[in-house]
Write a protein that holds these residues in place. Structure first.
Motif, short mmCIF file in Angstrom:
data_model
loop_
_atom_site.label_atom_id
_atom_site.label_comp_id
_atom_site.label_asym_id
_atom_site.label_seq_id
_atom_site.Cartn_x
_atom_site.Cartn_y
_atom_site.Cartn_z
N LEU A 143 0.82 -1.21 0.00
CA LEU A 143 0.00 0.00 0.00
C LEU A 143 0.86 1.27 0.00
CD1 LEU A 143 -2.79 -1.08 2.52
CD2 LEU A 143 -3.09 -0.62 0.08
N ARG A 153 -11.99 2.00 1.47
CA ARG A 153 -11.55 3.37 1.66
C ARG A 153 -12.68 4.16 2.31
NH1 ARG A 153 -10.88 5.99 -2.92
NH2 ARG A 153 -8.96 7.15 -2.51
N HIS A 189 -7.60 4.06 4.57
CA HIS A 189 -7.70 2.69 4.07
C HIS A 189 -7.86 1.77 5.28
CE1 HIS A 189 -6.35 3.11 -0.26
NE2 HIS A 189 -6.23 4.32 0.24
N SER A 233 -9.97 -4.64 1.54
CA SER A 233 -9.56 -3.27 1.83
C SER A 233 -10.63 -2.32 1.33
CB SER A 233 -8.23 -2.96 1.15
OG SER A 233 -7.88 -1.60 1.34
N SER A 256 -10.87 -2.86 -3.93
CA SER A 256 -11.16 -1.43 -3.98
C SER A 256 -10.33 -0.68 -4.99
CB SER A 256 -10.92 -0.83 -2.59
OG SER A 256 -9.59 -1.00 -2.22
#
Length: 761
Positions: free
Chosen positions: A418, A540, A591, A538, A605
């Motif tokens: 990430l 957001r 996140h 994941s 995502s």
């Protein structure tokens, strides 16, 4: 030669009192020490006097001080500013040299005297400047490294020209052969010391460490021997011993002693030099002052002072402009380089002894050395404050970049993937299997024990701005954080807490000013297991979703109540790791990782893969195939795509070669071969599906999905995002079955797009 102990006692007491008094009013100790020498020495009260024994102690003090400064200065930092230091040195030497030369001729002096005074005006004292930087706590700034590099170049250039002038004065003619020999001897000195420092020192250090010769007394003596040896080599080359001691210090660092022992010995050298011997030199420097110059020719004195100062500051600032660091920094460096001090006094004494200058010029040069040296801390302090107020004082820590993650377990790998698109990320782990898995995902990984200095050094600890200690072992996390902070100077420390830390460990973390990863205690095994089972998604979340912007409130809401994990914050200006110091702002996106129950759809995502899937070629392999078939067909298709300049044959060979060092199988059933090609804005994908499976040498099971990628170097962020998207894709619970049973390329494309669009990005 007898040492007058009473006189030495007076010198030490005067240095101690005057140094502390200067510090109390906000100025460096060296200024007080020089003024004490003038006030209490021969120029005024005559309570103290010089002697041969005192001079020897002073010279040893300067030698040790330069050794200490060399150890403190990181050679990599000098290398970074070598261009800037060279420009500052040239501008700060040529300009005052030319102006002083003209002034001497204007007042009726000879050409040799003009050249000699020009050298004195161009000199930048390495010794006094180093002490001032220490006193002002500026050693870790860019201006300090430029000043040190500039002073090194300037002093070397001055001494080489001075040696040439002495040759001319002795022979009565300009002997280019002799001048060439002087230059060759100086070049030989640097060549020999660099070879010794870079090749011999590391070998000797390893041998001594292997044989147990690590006692501080033994190594301290060894360091002193090396400093004296380098000083003597400098003298043999016609240079000054302080240059040799400084260069010795540059190489006597962790590559010889190890960082821990190096730090201990650095403190010992500091106390022996700055705490005892160096003040003797600065006090006795004031003894050489004679006030008769003000009666002899005040106009000549003021003219030399003016051109030396203006020429040094303006010349340095003008030549510094091409660096792009700004004219304010150039002026500050020019003001810092204006101090002459020890070197000029030494050179002036030699010139007087040889009859190159008169007693009048000698006194002027001594006063110039005293006044300019005394002015440096004032102007350098003012310049540093000026830059600090404008936010332009750049410290070494501010030039650090990157994140070092200790631990390569699944959760650490997810964090690295990430953060990878936004700044350099390095992982270090003792487990070879975890390192191999991380490497297959394109992560820069070092396999080794993070509690060893050599391993952390290999993992870029000296370059990283942040260390994240997130192993499952709380004690390892704390000890690694301490090692990275105290030995490697990593400024930002983030530690995973597991609720098993003792009071002593928590106290140490508080002393290190460490923040807590994820905002609070977390059991990493829960998340590592879920990631291994492909049960983590994941999402957001906008910052305004939460009732509070503080990390501890968000931690309680997400982790304690919902078993969700905040991992990174995507801000408007930068993306950071979520920790206990995080405060969300309007527009930030958090996140969050979620553990998906068995039987539920696993979302992803990221739309990177979705967009790629719309247009990329999809090849359905009906018959059994091997990796060579995949590489050959992918290379053929890539060769015809926009921006690709590599032939199909060369690309195929490159894929085969790349697979040897970087096995493309990431997880069972999935392979992602990739190449980095020349060019810009280049990113393409070819997708292969094989029902029977492709057997890669690095995989235990047949691979049914092969995502082949090519990109240019500037597309690293997009590459990492695509890898993250692929990882999300294969986590879908129905992915493998639906992938194998899809009718053909069209169904595969539809499946790919639908799966990666499960959740809105």
């Amino acid at each position: 030669m007898e040492l007058d102990l009473v006189n030495l006692l007076l010198v030490l007491v005067a240095a101690w009192v005057a140094g502390h008094a200067a510090n109390r009013v906000g100025y460096p100790s060296v200024l007080g020490e020089i003024l004490a020498g003038i006030l209490l020495g021969p120029p005024l009260l005559g309570l103290m006097h010089g002697s041969e024994a005192i001079s020897i102690l002073a010279e040893v003090g300067v030698l040790l001080m330069m050794l200490y400064i060399g150890i403190e200065v990181n050679p990599r930092d000098l290398t970074k500013v070598s261009w800037a230091g060279g420009l500052a040195a040239i501008g700060g030497f040529i300009t005052p040299f030319a102006m002083a030369y003209v002034v001497v001729l204007w007042f009726g002096g000879t050409h040799l005297a003009g050249m000699f005074v020009g050298i004195a005006a161009g000199i930048t004292s390495l010794a006094t400047k180093s002490r001032i930087l220490v006193d002002l706590k500026l050693l870790d700034t860019r201006i300090a490294h430029v000043l040190m590099a500039g002073a090194l170049v300037s002093d070397t250039l001055s001494l080489i020209i001075f040696a040439g002038i002495m040759g001319v004065a002795q022979s009565g003619t300009l002997d280019f052969v002799q001048l060439g020999l002087v230059v060759l001897k100086a070049a030989g000195f640097f060549a020999v010391t660099i070879v010794i420092g870079m090749k011999v020192f590391p070998y000797v250090g390893k041998q001594l460490s292997a044989r147990g010769y690590t006692h501080p007394t033994f190594t301290f003596t060894l360091v002193l021997i090396i400093a004296v040896l380098f000083g003597e080599l400098a003298e043999l080359a016609g240079l000054h011993s302080i240059l040799g001691a400084f260069i010795a210090g540059l190489f006597i660092q962790e590559n010889v002693l190890g960082r821990t022992l190096s730090h201990k010995l650095t403190e010992a050298v500091r106390e022996a030099s700055i705490g005892f011997l160096a003040p003797i030199f600065f006090v006795t420097a004031g003894f050489a002052v004679s006030f008769s110059v003000f009666q002899a020719d005040l106009a000549f004195f003021l003219s030399i002072m003016a051109v030396a100062t203006i020429g040094k500051v303006v010349g340095t600032a003008v030549f510094y402009l091409p660096t792009g660091y700004g004219w304010r920094e150039g002026i500050t460096i020019g003001a810092g380089m204006n101090g002459r001090g020890a070197v000029e006094i030494i050179v002036a004494g030699i010139g007087l002894e040889m009859g190159l200058i008169t007693q009048e010029i000698f006194s002027i040069l001594v006063f110039m050395a005293i006044f300019t040296t005394a002015a440096v801390p004032l102007f350098l302090k003012w310049g540093a404050e000026w830059l600090r107020r404008r936010g332009e004082l750049v410290r070494t820590d501010e030039e650090r970049q990157g994140i070092l993650i200790v631990g390569a377990e699944p959760l650490a790998q997810r964090l690295a993937l990430l953060m990878g698109p936004y700044q350099p990320v390095w992982l270090v782990d003792v487990n070879a299997d975890r390192c191999a898995t991380a490497g297959q995902q394109g992560l820069d990984t070092v396999c080794g024990n993070a509690l060893q200095e050599s391993v952390l050094s290999e993992a870029h600890a000296a370059e990283a701005a942040t260390i994240v200690a997130m192993t499952s072992n709380a004690e390892v996390n704390v000890l690694t954080a301490q090692l990275a902070s105290e030995v490697f100077g990593v400024p930002n420390v983030v530690v995973l807490q597991t609720r098993s830390e003792g009071a002593g460990q928590r106290s140490l973390l508080a002393r290190l000013n460490a923040s807590v990863l994820f905002g609070g205690p977390v059991l990493p095994q829960t998340w590592n297991d879920a990631i291994k089972r492909n049960r983590v998604s994941s999402t957001r979340v906008d910052a305004d979703t939460f009732p509070s912007t503080k990390a501890n409130d968000i931690y309680r809401f997400l982790v304690d109540e919902e078993n969700r994990l905040p991992i990174i914050v995507e801000g408007t200006d930068e993306t950071t790791i979520f920790d206990s110091d995080t405060v969300l702002r309007a527009g930030d996106v958090l996140h969050v990782l979620d553990i998906v129950p068995s039987g539920a759809d696993l979302p992803t995502s990221d739309h990177t893969l979705t967009n790629m899937a719309k247009d990329c070629p999809i090849i359905d392999l009906e018959e059994a195939a091997d990796p060579a078939d995949v590489y050959r067909e992918a290379a053929r298709l890539f060769a015809s795509m926009p921006g690709v300049r590599l032939s199909a044959a060369k690309m195929e060979a490159a894929f085969v070669e790349q697979a040897v060092d970087h096995p493309p199988v990431i997880v069972p059933g999935l392979a992602v071969p990739h190449l980095v090609l020349e060019g810009t804005d280049l990113f393409h994908m070819v997708l292969f599906r094989s029902r029977t499976g492709v057997h890669f040498p690095s995989g235990d099971a047949p691979v049914h999905a092969v995502f082949v990628l090519i990109r240019s170097a500037d597309q690293r962020r997009r590459h990492l995002q695509t890898l993250a998207s692929i990882a999300h894709l294969v986590q879908h619970p129905d992915y493998e079955e639906r992938w194998k049973e899809a009718e053909g390329p069209d169904d595969l494309r539809t499946l790919l797009i639908q799966t990666t669009r499960t959740v809105k990005a």
